[in-house]
Design an enzyme around this catalytic site. Structure first.
Site, PDB file in Angstrom:
ATOM      1  N   CYS A 168      30.941 -35.336   3.851  1.00  0.00           N
ATOM      2  CA  CYS A 168      30.634 -36.751   3.624  1.00  0.00           C
ATOM      3  C   CYS A 168      31.790 -37.681   3.971  1.00  0.00           C
ATOM      4  O   CYS A 168      31.658 -38.905   3.853  1.00  0.00           O
ATOM      5  CB  CYS A 168      30.192 -36.952   2.177  1.00  0.00           C
ATOM      6  N   HIS A 299      33.414 -45.068  -1.532  1.00  0.00           N
ATOM      7  CA  HIS A 299      32.508 -43.938  -1.351  1.00  0.00           C
ATOM      8  C   HIS A 299      31.328 -44.122  -2.302  1.00  0.00           C
ATOM      9  O   HIS A 299      30.183 -43.960  -1.904  1.00  0.00           O
ATOM     10  CB  HIS A 299      33.247 -42.629  -1.600  1.00  0.00           C
ATOM     11  N   HIS A 334      22.871 -41.894   0.068  1.00  0.00           N
ATOM     12  CA  HIS A 334      23.994 -41.149   0.630  1.00  0.00           C
ATOM     13  C   HIS A 334      23.526 -40.454   1.902  1.00  0.00           C
ATOM     14  O   HIS A 334      22.824 -39.450   1.856  1.00  0.00           O
ATOM     15  CB  HIS A 334      24.493 -40.124  -0.382  1.00  0.00           C
TER      16      HIS A 334
END
Length: 410
Positions: A168, A299, A334
């Site tokens: 990620c 994030h 996400h």
């Protein structure tokens, strides 16, 4: 290379394939309005899960953008990456002949590669045997195709094409790789970013970890319950400032620097000191002081562990003067390897348009986070420097610093 003057590196093209909008203009509209993409997942059978919301891209037809490849030979993630690259080149008004004649770098980050196809192949093997696997689908699986397919689409031969699998954080890793290549003169153009498609494997993994939210993603909220998995691609076209000026290109932003580290602290838990160190590395590399940063695109996954750890790391670096800290994952979920790439596009658009995107679905800020997350509504702002965080499993961290383009930078 120490005696060679470093080129200034600018962003001149944006390609966004996202669940809140396709293309830079629609993506900008989604960010400004605080659009939510949360809805029930249809990409795979969700029977047996207590909840299965996600941020899926609907009504996507790759044939609208992919001109030179047979779309059925590409997995969904590769379709996203090629589409986003096409959007970025078109947005930059860069002639394909010029792209082909230059030295190019293609750098695409990913978490899952073509795991959606792998899901189908494994299901076929279990139910019918390996001999029934579709050879066309099998050929789509190698993750290297996420970058190589872009080179094929544009007919590039003077090119390096790499796929970076740092989960990620991969989108920011890819941007940093391209920044170095253009800054040092090794590449004239770099198409950089990340891509991933919704897949059952990753949804199930997060579900088993207890980190999938039942309905909405609520980063930094006291009642946050986890992530929503998403999908998409973000690709940025980087070139030197000299090149952009020579061809009269629109400049969205300047890439000022980046930081990378890997603490290998834990398979899934973030490490505060390591995250803080990565942010400091990026600021030092960009020649930027903490007080110069106008907002942080975090994030911000919406999990209990990430949001508190990231917020504490931010305070560790920025002290009492903590910049406004937002998470676009509240809108588009996400998107794994695409996450920090799409967030970087958001940063470039924010600098150009003069606004800070909101963190939607927000009710009450967790006192352990103590950040101004720009709740629910975008705000207008005169921005000069923004920071984009990308954090990943395995302790992989990546941070990119963007600046508003100025003729002369101190």
């Amino acid at each position: 290379m120490s005696d060679v003057p470093a080129n200034r590196v600018v962003v001149t093209g944006l390609g966004a394939v996202s669940s809140i909008g396709l293309g830079a203009s629609e993506f900008l509209s989604g960010l400004r309005s605080g659009r939510s993409a949360a809805k029930p997942i249809t990409a795979f059978d969700t029977e047996g899960f207590d909840h299965a919301n996600g941020c899926e891209i609907v009504d996507f037809d790759a044939t609208h953008w992919i001109r030179n490849l047979e779309v059925e030979t590409l997995g969904r993630a590769s379709q996203f990456s090629v589409t986003a690259a096409r959007m970025a080149v078109d947005d930059a008004a860069l002639a394909e002949a010029d792209l082909r004649s230059g030295r190019c770098l293609i750098s695409i980050g990913t978490t899952d590669g073509e795991s959606r196809d792998l899901d189908h192949l494994v299901e076929t093997e279990v139910e019918h045997g390996a001999e029934r696997m579709d050879p066309t689908v099998t050929a789509r699986v190698p993750a290297g195709r996420l970058s190589a397919a872009i080179a094929h689409e544009f007919g590039l031969s003077r090119v390096e094409a790499v796929t970076l699998p740092t989960a990620c954080a991969a989108g920011n890793y890819a941007i940093g790789y391209g920044f170095d290549a253009v800054r040092t003169g090794e590449a004239d153009y770099a198409l950089v970013g990340g891509a991933d498609a919704l897949c059952r494997k990753t949804f199930t993994g997060f579900y088993r970890l207890g980190t999938i939210a039942p309905e909405l993603c609520q980063p930094f909220d006291i009642d946050r319950k986890g992530i929503l998995t998403g999908e998409g691609a973000g690709v940025l076209l980087l070139e030197t400032l000299e090149s952009a000026r020579a061809r009269g290109a629109r400049i969205y932003a300047e890439v000022l620097g980046y930081g990378l580290n890997c603490d290998a602290h834990h398979p899934v838990a973030p490490n505060q000191d390591s995250v803080a160190q990565c942010m400091q590395l990026a600021l030092d590399g960009a020649g930027v002081k903490p007080e110069d940063v106008d907002f942080i695109s975090a994030h911000g996954t919406g999990t209990k562990a990430n949001d508190v750890t990231e917020a504490r790391a931010i305070r560790q670096v920025f002290g009492d003067r903590t910049p406004r800290t937002i998470s676009i994952k509240s809108m588009l979920g996400h998107s794994m390897g695409a996450a920090s790439a799409l967030a970087s596009i958001g940063c470039a658009l924010a600098l150009t348009e003069g606004f800070i995107p909101p963190t939607i679905n927000h009710v009450e800020t967790d006192p352990e986070c103590r950040v101004d997350c720009v709740p629910n509504h975008a705000v207008e702002a005169d921005l000069r420097v923004v920071q984009n965080n990308g954090l990943a499993f395995g302790g992989n961290n990546s941070v990119v610093i963007f600046g508003k383009y100025e003729e002369a930078r101190a």
